[in-house]
Write a protein that holds these residues in place. Structure first.
Motif, short mmCIF file in Angstrom:
data_model
loop_
_atom_site.label_atom_id
_atom_site.label_comp_id
_atom_site.label_asym_id
_atom_site.label_seq_id
_atom_site.Cartn_x
_atom_site.Cartn_y
_atom_site.Cartn_z
N UNK A 64 16.03 45.77 16.89
CA UNK A 64 15.76 44.36 17.20
C UNK A 64 15.03 44.23 18.53
N UNK A 65 15.38 45.08 19.49
CA UNK A 65 14.69 45.05 20.77
C UNK A 65 13.22 45.40 20.62
N UNK A 66 12.92 46.40 19.80
CA UNK A 66 11.54 46.76 19.55
C UNK A 66 10.80 45.63 18.84
N UNK A 67 11.49 44.98 17.91
CA UNK A 67 10.87 43.86 17.20
C UNK A 67 10.51 42.74 18.16
N UNK A 68 11.41 42.45 19.11
CA UNK A 68 11.13 41.40 20.09
C UNK A 68 9.94 41.76 20.96
N UNK A 69 9.86 43.03 21.37
CA UNK A 69 8.73 43.46 22.19
C UNK A 69 7.41 43.35 21.44
N UNK A 70 7.46 43.49 20.14
CA UNK A 70 6.25 43.42 19.34
C UNK A 70 5.91 41.99 18.92
N UNK A 71 6.69 41.02 19.42
CA UNK A 71 6.35 39.63 19.21
C UNK A 71 7.05 38.93 18.07
N UNK A 72 8.02 39.57 17.44
CA UNK A 72 8.74 38.92 16.35
C UNK A 72 9.59 37.77 16.88
N UNK A 73 9.68 36.71 16.10
CA UNK A 73 10.48 35.55 16.49
C UNK A 73 11.96 35.82 16.27
N UNK A 74 12.79 34.98 16.87
CA UNK A 74 14.24 35.13 16.70
C UNK A 74 14.67 35.04 15.24
N UNK A 75 14.13 34.06 14.44
CA UNK A 75 14.50 34.03 13.02
C UNK A 75 14.08 35.29 12.28
N UNK A 76 12.90 35.83 12.62
CA UNK A 76 12.45 37.07 11.97
C UNK A 76 13.40 38.22 12.29
N UNK A 77 13.79 38.30 13.57
CA UNK A 77 14.67 39.39 13.99
C UNK A 77 16.02 39.28 13.29
N UNK A 78 16.52 38.04 13.18
CA UNK A 78 17.79 37.84 12.48
C UNK A 78 17.68 38.25 11.01
N UNK A 79 16.54 37.93 10.40
CA UNK A 79 16.34 38.32 9.01
C UNK A 79 16.30 39.83 8.86
N UNK A 80 15.61 40.49 9.80
CA UNK A 80 15.54 41.95 9.77
C UNK A 80 16.94 42.55 9.86
N UNK A 81 17.70 42.07 10.83
CA UNK A 81 19.05 42.60 11.03
C UNK A 81 19.89 42.42 9.77
N UNK A 82 19.76 41.24 9.14
CA UNK A 82 20.51 40.98 7.92
C UNK A 82 20.13 41.91 6.79
N UNK A 83 18.83 42.18 6.68
CA UNK A 83 18.39 43.03 5.60
C UNK A 83 18.88 44.47 5.77
N UNK A 84 18.80 44.99 6.96
CA UNK A 84 19.23 46.37 7.13
C UNK A 84 20.75 46.50 7.11
N UNK A 85 21.45 45.43 7.42
CA UNK A 85 22.90 45.44 7.18
C UNK A 85 23.17 45.54 5.68
N UNK A 86 22.36 44.80 4.89
CA UNK A 86 22.51 44.87 3.44
C UNK A 86 22.23 46.28 2.93
#
Length: 407
Positions: A349-371
């Motif tokens: 998630x930290x790398x995603x934020x550095x690359x410009x991903x928004x908070x909703x995008x990061x939350x979606x990413x985290x949710x998907x990899x939890x799945x």
């Protein structure tokens, strides 16, 4: 797999089929499959010029996602517009739109949603609505958009001009701009619906659109692209839309595709090509990857055949692989070592934020990899084979076919 038995029979339909998010990977695959079946397709998207540009790339033999420099234009080819599987952003969001520096964010509509006595303030139905499936009065679906709602090119596309050789017409469509809805729905009796990654409040966007499609435009079937595990995640926008479709007895079919193989040729392309590495917080979990083209063919079948109303299908490949096995397969096909590196969710998630991903995008990413780690994407099945009459694409055949993407 399906959630219900003895679904209602759908009447034979002859109108157009609106595909929302048609510029994304799955949306485009659905358009292609429907056009190949001889259906009259409306490709709905925020900027029809993107379709024209993609068609030009196809005509020149350069597929999206295979630009030599790995630029945002390349990543745009991976955009899923809300499809299942870690999607289009560089960092692995579920269908996330690639984030470009200085890009204008997509916002929910400024206006308040039209009042609906059957809906609570949060946008979800308070009680079941008995949908009347049938054509409304003439002219309802053809109401023109407000002046200035689209550019001249978009307006031309909205008028039904074909954008490429598929025979699909392109119309400007944006869930956040209600002025585009009526024209996009003109002459449409079926809708392929997905949740754009920029939308989290479906009560102000998708649900009002469903109401307009069913009650004003006379749509007879909605095929909704959901996600694995959405039935159990009450916070998910996919869950909310699924529940609304069921609660209002909307004639619908739900598709829950697994992680797309196209993430390898778009999302992780540069990691594999330049660094010979895949870095993900997926642990040792296995994934039954699915080809977007197979999802498109399955969607085309449920949109054009009877017997699918009220059903939900989990669309997965017929084999399951860990990411370590994927790295071994890439090593074999490419003739050089490719490694899989496990990272933590926080690091990812930290790398995603550095690359410009928004908070909703990061939350979606985290949710998907939890799945993924919870094994929700691990089980293979034969839904693609049963729906289309053809076996699902294997991961090996996909990697071999796209080998030049990573060399």
């Amino acid at each position: 797999m399906n959630d219900q038995t003895s679904p209602p029979r759908r009447p034979a339909l002859t109108g157009k089929i609106l595909v929302t998010g048609a510029s994304g990977t799955v949306g485009r695959a659905v358009v292609d499959a429907l056009a190949a079946a001889g259906e009259s397709v409306v490709a709905g998207m925020r900027d029809p010029r993107a379709w024209i540009a993609e068609s030009a790339r196809r005509a020149s033999g350069t597929a999206a996602g295979q630009q030599p420099d790995g630029s945002s234009a390349a990543r745009a080819g991976a955009a899923h517009d809300g499809t299942a599987g870690p999607g289009a952003s560089r960092t692995g969001a579920v269908g996330a739109v690639p984030v470009r520096p200085g890009a204008k964010p997509v916002r929910a509509p400024n206006q308040k949603p039209e009042r609906n006595p059957a809906r609570k303030p949060n946008g979800l139905a308070a009680a079941p609505l008995n949908r009347t499936v049938g054509r409304p009065g003439s002219g309802a679906a053809g109401t023109p958009a407000r002046p200035g709602a689209a550019s001249s090119k978009a307006a031309a596309a909205a008028a039904g001009h074909a954008a490429d050789g598929t025979g699909a017409s392109v119309r400007a469509f944006d869930f956040a701009d209600r002025s585009t809805w009526a024209r996009a729905l003109a002459g449409v009796d079926r809708v392929f619906l997905l949740v754009p990654p920029t939308i989290s409040d479906v009560g102000r966007t998708l649900i009002p659109f469903i109401d307009q499609a069913m009650e004003v435009s006379g749509v007879q079937q909605i095929v909704f692209l959901s996600a694995p595990g959405s039935r159990f995640d009450i916070r998910s926008p996919h869950h909310q839309v699924e529940q609304y479709l069921k609660r209002t007895r909307t004639p619908h079919t739900i598709l829950r595709p697994n992680v797309l193989m196209q993430t390898l040729s778009t999302l992780y392309r540069d990691d594999i090509r330049l660094r010979s590495e895949i870095v993900l917080p997926a642990g040792g979990a296995r994934v039954a990857f699915v080809d977007a083209a197979d999802v498109g063919r399955a969607a085309a079948r449920v949109l054009t055949e009877r017997g699918h109303l009220g059903k939900a299908y989990a669309l997965a490949g017929e084999q399951s692989h860990s990411y370590a096995q994927l790295a071994e397969l890439l090593t074999e096909v490419l003739g050089r070592p490719v490694r899989y590196t496990i990272t933590t969710e926080a690091e990812f998630s930290g790398l995603a934020a550095k690359q410009g991903a928004s908070a909703p995008d990061i939350a979606a990413q985290a949710g998907w990899y939890r799945a993924v780690r919870r094994r929700l994407t691990a089980l293979p099945n034969r839904s693609i084979r049963r729906l289309t009459g053809r076996p699902a694409t294997t991961l090996r055949s996909f990697v071999e076919e796209h080998r030049q993407t990573w060399v």
